[in-house]
Design a protein around this motif. Structure first.
Motif, PDB file in Angstrom:
ATOM      1  N   ASP A 197       0.853  -1.181   0.000  1.00 32.30           N
ATOM      2  CA  ASP A 197       0.000   0.000   0.000  1.00 32.30           C
ATOM      3  C   ASP A 197       0.890   1.232   0.000  1.00 32.30           C
ATOM      4  O   ASP A 197       1.819   1.331   0.804  1.00 32.30           O
ATOM      5  N   GLU A 203       3.549   0.307   3.045  1.00 27.48           N
ATOM      6  CA  GLU A 203       3.290  -0.716   4.047  1.00 27.48           C
ATOM      7  C   GLU A 203       2.821  -1.981   3.343  1.00 27.48           C
ATOM      8  O   GLU A 203       2.303  -1.930   2.221  1.00 27.48           O
ATOM      9  N   PHE A 205       0.059  -4.792   3.443  1.00 30.66           N
ATOM     10  CA  PHE A 205      -1.273  -5.032   3.995  1.00 30.66           C
ATOM     11  C   PHE A 205      -1.737  -6.442   3.637  1.00 30.66           C
ATOM     12  O   PHE A 205      -1.499  -6.924   2.531  1.00 30.66           O
ATOM     13  N   ARG A 207      -5.452  -8.253   3.449  1.00 32.78           N
ATOM     14  CA  ARG A 207      -6.875  -7.948   3.488  1.00 32.78           C
ATOM     15  C   ARG A 207      -7.685  -9.236   3.439  1.00 32.78           C
ATOM     16  O   ARG A 207      -7.310 -10.191   2.763  1.00 32.78           O
ATOM     17  N   LEU A 212      -9.282  -4.631   5.993  1.00 30.88           N
ATOM     18  CA  LEU A 212      -7.892  -4.753   6.422  1.00 30.88           C
ATOM     19  C   LEU A 212      -7.788  -5.758   7.562  1.00 30.88           C
ATOM     20  O   LEU A 212      -8.523  -5.679   8.551  1.00 30.88           O
ATOM     21  N   TRP A 214      -4.352  -7.243   8.521  1.00 31.90           N
ATOM     22  CA  TRP A 214      -3.032  -7.122   9.173  1.00 31.90           C
ATOM     23  C   TRP A 214      -2.217  -6.082   8.411  1.00 31.90           C
ATOM     24  O   TRP A 214      -2.381  -5.923   7.192  1.00 31.90           O
ATOM     25  N   ARG A 215      -1.345  -5.382   9.130  1.00 33.68           N
ATOM     26  CA  ARG A 215      -0.472  -4.400   8.485  1.00 33.68           C
ATOM     27  C   ARG A 215       0.920  -4.484   9.095  1.00 33.68           C
ATOM     28  O   ARG A 215       1.089  -4.801  10.277  1.00 33.68           O
ATOM     29  N   TYR A 297      -5.748  -6.773  12.813  1.00 33.93           N
ATOM     30  CA  TYR A 297      -5.894  -5.319  12.696  1.00 33.93           C
ATOM     31  C   TYR A 297      -7.055  -4.792  13.544  1.00 33.93           C
ATOM     32  O   TYR A 297      -8.163  -5.325  13.535  1.00 33.93           O
ATOM     33  N   ASN A 371      -2.367   3.161  12.256  1.00 34.94           N
ATOM     34  CA  ASN A 371      -2.587   3.212  10.811  1.00 34.94           C
ATOM     35  C   ASN A 371      -2.868   4.640  10.355  1.00 34.94           C
ATOM     36  O   ASN A 371      -3.250   5.497  11.153  1.00 34.94           O
ATOM     37  N   ASP A 413      -5.183   0.333  15.690  1.00 37.44           N
ATOM     38  CA  ASP A 413      -4.178  -0.724  15.566  1.00 37.44           C
ATOM     39  C   ASP A 413      -2.925  -0.416  16.388  1.00 37.44           C
ATOM     40  O   ASP A 413      -1.797  -0.616  15.937  1.00 37.44           O
TER      41      ASP A 413
END
Length: 833
Positions: A197, A203, A205, A207, A212, A214-215, A297, A371, A413
């Motif tokens: 992203d 970052e 990501f 999905r 979303l 996890w990041r 997330y 985030n 997050d």
């Protein structure tokens, strides 16, 4: 393709199998050399296999790629994942229009590479990187460099292999993403995807559908700062590349080629790194994106903080309370938290003055930053003020590779780490501040000023005593027979060096003919270098610190520490030392071909350096730097990489020498500053020469300059007024822009044979010498670039130091050095400011 009768088909398959196995090495598919279930092909090196398979618990047949000769194989790529073959009649071949296709027994096409242009001479090949490529031999491509029409690396499934590119186009938002299997027995596209992203700082990501899941936290140039284990595990080899045409991609490679590991997006949304344990021949997991419930997330909602080491795992930040207490008590934290008291900003609320009630900031350590941050490249000291004066700013953080990060709106997050992470400062109303903490803010400047005054006075008093004690300690340990491990200090682990020898000065005098002129190899920045022969016949090189020089004691100690802690085939080996009275000497393995500059810049000798020899030298230097930067027990920045510091053994293999200026970094350090600029003009990165900042990328700049020297046979500091270019970098840039890059090449190298390889290396040299450090590739990426493992290279920008003339090398006294040294080990100290 005409359907063949059974007898004809059987005889044809037998013949084609013979051809595939014995004529083309078993890694190619053509219209006449195809695979029929259960057949397969293997990459030329035997690492990967492609063929038909059925997942556990399913009878459906698919075409996939997996590791060859591994007991429990994991399928890394699947072609017909959404269109399985229901029996064992499948065929993988090249169709009449040149596409790679999978057909069932009814000749129905279930999957195709979907290349739009019709091709008559296409073939597919499985490479040792695990990439399946559809190739076309065209009139514009050589036999060794056919045109690539399609490749599996561009058609990802759930596995991210070395040299793949996980990319996003910032202009079109087109992404190449990992997509999970629907289940462990069904490889069709599942609900989870992983992609880059680029809305702010890049970052990673994951999905679940459009939500979303996890990041990774922002990319800081070396790691994703929201992945704590990346400090130690992933820093080796990962790189984020901007091709300056809108596309940004993540790629990686392991220095140890035999290490079998990759990234896998599982059907449950977990991103893991499996690795093959060579001892047990079984797969283990190095890292997982979901090690606790906190890794999902937004687990604790807005302004909630998740801590996996506490029960319950969610709590509200200080100054906040649950938005829905009833739901919170039942363990449903998604509604998050709300403030207890309104913010006052700069002492005003709705225009009315509330003097003395200014907001403050709560410091949270080792945090995963929230985030949707806003990022500015400002100094760390400017972060608090910039956030404080903006009434919409609710938090800020700073990372050296990112800059200042600010957040407006809800903080989502938030996670507390036990290791790693970043300091996060959250704005609180004055009433929520700790009174004692507030008082400390008032008296802090007084305490700091007093502490600094005492520290500075004490430092000057201790400096001389410390230097004297260091010298006495060194002599004491060496005289008692201890190895240098005893001198490394309490901050370094104690390591034994069984091969390290303490020599007596009488032995070295006898070995060098009493340090006679006939045995002098040359002179470095801190004294002469001699060739010696020990009684057992072993040849050695002796660097003797000049007693007349007031410099060098620190560098002498530094070189002992660094070289004794690292061992690599492309680093010079330190055999021992001698410290007696005022004499300080380092003893190295002898390099019969002296240093690279004695060959490279000598018109008569450089004819012995053909392109293959030069390329081997370049590759060896890269391997040595990769070891220093990423693979050794210490992270080491050399700071004085140049041709005279590359020694050549009897087979012209390179060894990096002179670690007197090297700096050892801590595990989390990526950059450092110094007031004392040391090194050699013409090889210093601009941020180091002008500001004293050095990092891995400053070594990369020096390497880029050295690479262009090796290609051209010209020294970067050899240009004079009659030359129309300012430096070698300026000449390379000028010729590159004129599409005449091969004019830079040494006339002794036949460009007709190695033209493409030479242009690739010139491109890499220009990328390594970019003005900004973040634009330069890491040394691991350089290795992949010069070895054509990364096919498409970014276009370079104008390199540094092309707008003014490069100064000739000078030593610390301002005296000129020779443009071509003849010594084995040289070391130059320069003050760049």
């Amino acid at each position: 393709m005409i359907f063949l009768g059974k007898a004809r088909l059987f005889s044809f398959l037998v013949m084609s199998h013979f051809v595939v196995k014995f004529c083309i090495g078993g890694d190619v598919i053509t219209s006449t050399e195809y695979i029929q279930d259960p057949g397969s092909i293997t990459s030329s090196g035997g690492l990967y296999r492609m063929g038909f398979f059925s997942p556990n618990g399913s009878a459906n047949r698919y075409v996939g790629i997996w590791y060859n000769n591994v007991p429990t194989y994991n399928v890394l790529w699947v072609a017909n994942r959404d269109n399985p073959i229901l029996d064992s009649s499948g065929v993988l071949t090249i169709s009449d229009d040149g596409n790679l296709v999978i057909m069932n027994g009814k000749r129905e096409i279930l999957w195709s590479s979907n290349v739009s242009n019709s091709v008559t001479d296409a073939q597919a090949q499985l490479s040792d990187s695990g990439n399946l490529s559809l190739l076309k031999q065209s009139s514009n491509s050589s036999a060794n460099n056919p045109e690539t029409l399609w490749e599996s690396f561009q058609d990802m499934t759930d596995s991210f292999l070395q040299k793949m590119k996980l990319s996003t186009n910032s202009g079109t938002n087109e992404k190449q993403a990992l997509t999970s299997w629907k289940s462990p027995s069904d490889p069709s596209i599942g609900s989870f995807s992983a992609s880059l992203d680029l809305r702010n700082i890049p970052e990673l990501f994951i999905r679940n559908g459009s939500s979303l899941y996890w990041r990774s936290g922002p990319w800081n140039g070396n790691i994703f700062i929201g992945v704590p284990k990346m400090q130690s595990v992933y820093i080796n080899g990962f790189n984020l590349v901007d091709d300056h045409e809108g596309k940004v991609y993540l790629t990686y490679s392991f220095a140890e080629t035999s290490y079998l590991s990759y990234l896998l997006l599982k059907s449950n949304g977990d991103l893991v790194q499996p690795y093959l344990d060579q001892n047990s021949s079984s797969w283990g997991i190095v890292w997982s994106s979901r090690e606790s419930h906190c890794d999902v997330y937004g687990q604790c909602g807005p302004f909630g903080i998740c801590n996996a080491n506490k029960s319950p795992i969610c709590s509200c930040l200080r100054g906040f309370e649950p938005k829905n207490s009833e739901e919170w008590s039942r363990g449903n934290w998604s509604s998050g938290c709300i403030r207890k008291s309104l913010l006052q900003c700069n002492g005003t609320t709705n225009g009315s003055s509330t003097a003395g009630t200014k907001d403050g900031f709560l410091k949270l350590e080792m945090m995963k930053v929230p985030n949707s941050g806003i990022f500015y490249s400002t100094l760390e000291d400017e972060c608090p003020g910039n956030c404080s004066i903006n009434c919409s700013c609710v938090a800020y953080a700073y990372d050296p590779g990112v800059g200042c990060m600010f957040w407006i709106g809800d903080l989502i997050d938030l996670q507390k780490f036990s290791v790693g992470g970043t300091n996060l400062y959250v704005r609180l109303a004055h009433s929520e501040l700790d009174d004692k903490g507030h008082l400390r803010e008032i008296i802090a400047p007084i305490v700091i000023i007093g502490t600094l005054t005492v520290t500075i006075a004490t430092w000057f008093a201790r400096r001389k005593a410390k230097k004297r004690a260091l010298k006495e300690s060194m002599e004491k340990h060496l005289s008692s027979g201890e190895t240098p491990s005893a001198m490394l200090g309490q901050n370094m682990s104690r390591v034994e060096f069984p091969e390290f020898v303490r020599y007596k000065i009488e032995e070295l005098a006898a070995a060098t003919g009493n340090f006679g002129e006939n045995n002098k190899l040359g002179r470095g920045g801190f004294g002469p270098v001699y060739k010696g022969r020990l009684p057992n016949g072993q040849e050695i090189a002796i660097k003797r610190l000049s007693r007349a020089s007031g410099q060098g004691h620190q560098e002498f100690m530094n070189e002992m520490v660094v070289i004794c802690k690292v061992q690599h085939r492309n680093l010079v080996r330190l055999l021992g030392c001698c410290v007696e009275g005022d004499e300080k000497m380092l003893i190295y393995e002898f390099m019969p071909n002296k240093s690279l500059d004695t060959f490279l810049f000598d018109p008569l000798k450089r004819v012995h350096l053909d392109w293959r020899t030069r390329f081997n030298i370049v590759d060896g230097i890269c391997r040595g730097l990769l070891y220093l930067h990423r693979d050794s027990r210490l992270k080491i920045i050399h700071r004085d990489l140049k041709a005279s510091n590359i020694l050549l053994d009897e087979e012209l293999n390179p060894k990096i020498s002179d670690f007197g200026m090297a700096r050892i970094f801590g595990g989390n350090e990526n950059q450092a500053n110094t007031r004392r600029i040391v090194g050699t003009y013409g090889y210093m990165a601009p941020e180091y020469a002008m500001e004293g900042r050095f990092s891995e990328k400053s070594d990369v700049f020096s390497f880029g300059t050295l690479l262009l020297e090796i290609i051209s046979g010209r020294q970067n500091t050899s240009f004079h007024e009659e030359d129309q270019c300012l430096s070698l970098l300026g000449l390379a840039w000028k010729l590159w822009n004129e599409d005449n890059g091969l004019a830079l090449v040494d006339p002794n190298i036949p460009v007709t044979c190695f033209g493409m390889e030479l242009l690739r290396c010139i491109n890499v040299g220009l990328l390594c010498t970019q003005e900004r450090a973040k634009d330069r590739p890491s040394i691991s990426i350089v290795i992949s670039m010069i070895n054509s493992e990364i096919v498409d290279l970014p276009r370079p920008k104008q390199p540094a130091f092309t707008a003014r003339r490069t100064t000739q090398d000078t030593d610390s006294s301002g005296q000129s050095q020779k443009t071509c040294s003849a010594n084995d080990v040289t070391l130059t100290v320069l003050h760049g400011r």
